[in-house]
Scaffold this active site. Structure first.
Site, PDB file in Angstrom:
ATOM      1  CG  ASP A 262     -13.476   5.882   4.124  1.00 17.91           C
ATOM      2  OD1 ASP A 262     -14.387   7.134   4.231  1.00 17.91           O
ATOM      3  OD2 ASP A 262     -12.831   5.676   5.188  1.00 17.91           O
TER       4      ASP A 262
ATOM      5  CB  SER B  59      -5.307   2.702   4.901  1.00 20.33           C
ATOM      6  OG  SER B  59      -5.570   2.544   6.391  1.00 20.33           O
ATOM      7  CB  SER B  60      -9.601   0.020   6.531  1.00 16.82           C
ATOM      8  OG  SER B  60     -10.629   0.904   6.997  1.00 16.82           O
TER       9      SER B  60
ATOM     10  CB  SER C 151      -3.124   8.643   8.180  1.00 19.16           C
ATOM     11  OG  SER C 151      -3.327   8.176   6.869  1.00 19.16           O
ATOM     12  N   GLY C 152      -6.448   8.290   8.400  1.00 14.91           N
ATOM     13  CA  GLY C 152      -7.721   8.915   7.966  1.00 14.91           C
ATOM     14  C   GLY C 152      -7.878   8.999   6.392  1.00 14.91           C
TER      15      GLY C 152
ATOM     16  CB  SER D 259      -0.879   0.117   1.368  1.00 12.07           C
ATOM     17  OG  SER D 259      -1.765   1.091   1.198  1.00 12.07           O
TER      18      SER D 259
END
Length: 387
Positions: free
Chosen positions: A204, A146-147, A142-143, A136
């Site tokens: 997201d 990523s998840s 970190s907002g 990645s």
């Protein structure tokens, strides 16, 4: 056959926190991605094993297939075209498989992500031997989504080698799924996000799946189409934050000062809607683009001021704001605040020398700087023949 999937991270351009109180927010994907490579090796040493390699962290985990079937005897891979939520019983069974691993204490936060990985893999591919490699460009926690990018890329790779989507495996370039198949990827990714976060908004994974930008309000998501290329400097302050505590703090402030905070939320709503409208407006020439960028800078500045009114700024964020302001650049926090990441708009005509200078100064403060294009493509896949 090997498949590789890539899914982008995301930023909130406007409306964070206020969206919880009924305002509009705007999110966009960034061209920093998570990559998932899935293969079913013919090597006899790999038979009857499921291997997860987290390349960036130099970690590799292996489960014997018989161990998985013993832990999850009632799981099925017969309905990858119909995503279902992971039951509490299954989560408990998966947790036992994760507990079997020797996860370093410093990386224990990975457990929920590994649980989501196992569930998505088994649900879509069943008890099949395989190897998954993950890398990645997105900093964890970190907002920047990523998840979600992980869940989207993983769902895309797993579905691409199933009978649930229509893809041309002879194509070696990066491919985009059909609209219906993107919907399926997004539904699976959302179920993975639920394992990691409990009650995610779905924003997201939606941005990561479809790309470009979305506007959302009270659970309603509208996809936007940008007519110009935007570029941002993303500064990761490396300051961890408690999102739930920050959200609760804004709510408590709204209870103490209802009239003032309602005005703040209403102002944010206007800013988000104006920003969305500007983004979709025609950008025919350099003069028009410059005018649009100037309006976006003003809206970002106003939004940041309102976020400060909500009490979610932080000393590290203020340092980034002061530093970029010296170079006449506009910044705002993105996401929960209290640390995390800060966005700085990089105008089209900005000198690369200025970008280098501000980056050097920010990194000297211990921050991490990432340059990213905004509003590009969503999840994509590519195939290669491993025979």
């Amino acid at each position: 056959m090997e498949v590789k999937a890539r899914a982008p991270g995301k930023i909130i351009l406007a409306g964070e926190h206020a969206v919880v109180h009924g305002s509009t927010a705007v999110a966009a994907c960034i061209d920093l991605c998570t990559y998932v490579t899935l293969s079913f090796p013919a090597d006899s040493d790999m038979n009857d094993k499921l291997i997860l390699h987290l390349k960036d962290l130099n970690l590799e985990f292996t489960w014997p297939i018989e161990r998985i079937t013993a832990a999850l005897p009632n799981s099925t891979s017969s309905i990858p075209s119909s995503p279902l939520s992971c039951s509490n019983e299954t989560v408990k069974a998966l947790s036992v498989l994760v507990e079997d691993l020797d996860i370093p204490e410093a990386k224990i936060g990975l457990a929920s992500g590994i649980t989501a990985f196992l569930w998505l893999y088994i649900s879509i591919q069943g008890y099949r031997s395989g190897k998954v490699v993950i890398t990645s460009e997105l900093p964890l926690g970190s907002g920047l989504g990523s998840s979600a990018a992980l869940c989207v890329a993983l769902s895309a790779a797993l579905l691409a080698l199933s009978n649930s989507v229509n893809v041309d495996v002879s194509q070696k370039d990066w491919l985009t799924f059909s609209e219906d198949d993107l919907d399926l990827v997004n539904k699976w990714a959302f179920e993975g996000e639920k394992i990691i976060h409990g009650r995610p908004s779905g924003i997201d994974n939606t941005v990561s799946t479809y790309g470009n930008m979305i506007k959302f309000k009270s659970g309603e998501l509208t996809r936007l189409k940008s007519n110009m290329s935007l570029k941002m400097l993303i500064t990761n302050t490396r300051v961890g934050r408690n999102t739930k505590a920050l959200v609760a703090g804004v709510t408590e402030r709204a209870i103490r000062h209802p009239n003032a905070m309602n005005s703040v939320f209403k102002a944010v709503d206007f800013i988000s809607n104006e920003l969305a409208s500007i983004i979709e407006s025609p950008a025919n020439d350099e003069i028009v683009v410059t005018g649009i960028e100037e309006k976006l800078e003003e809206l970002m500045e106003m939004n940041q001021g309102l976020l400060q009114c909500m009490g979610v700024s932080h000393a590290s964020i203020e340092t980034v704001l002061r530093t970029t302001l010296k170079y006449k650049l506009t910044s705002k926090l993105t996401g929960a605040g209290g640390g995390g990441c800060v966005l700085t708009l990089l105008p089209t005509l900005l000198s690369g020398l200025i970008v280098d200078k501000v980056t050097t100064e920010l990194e000297a403060c211990g921050f991490q700087c990432l340059s990213a294009g905004i509003g590009g493509k969503g999840v994509q896949i590519s195939f290669s023949d491993t025979s």
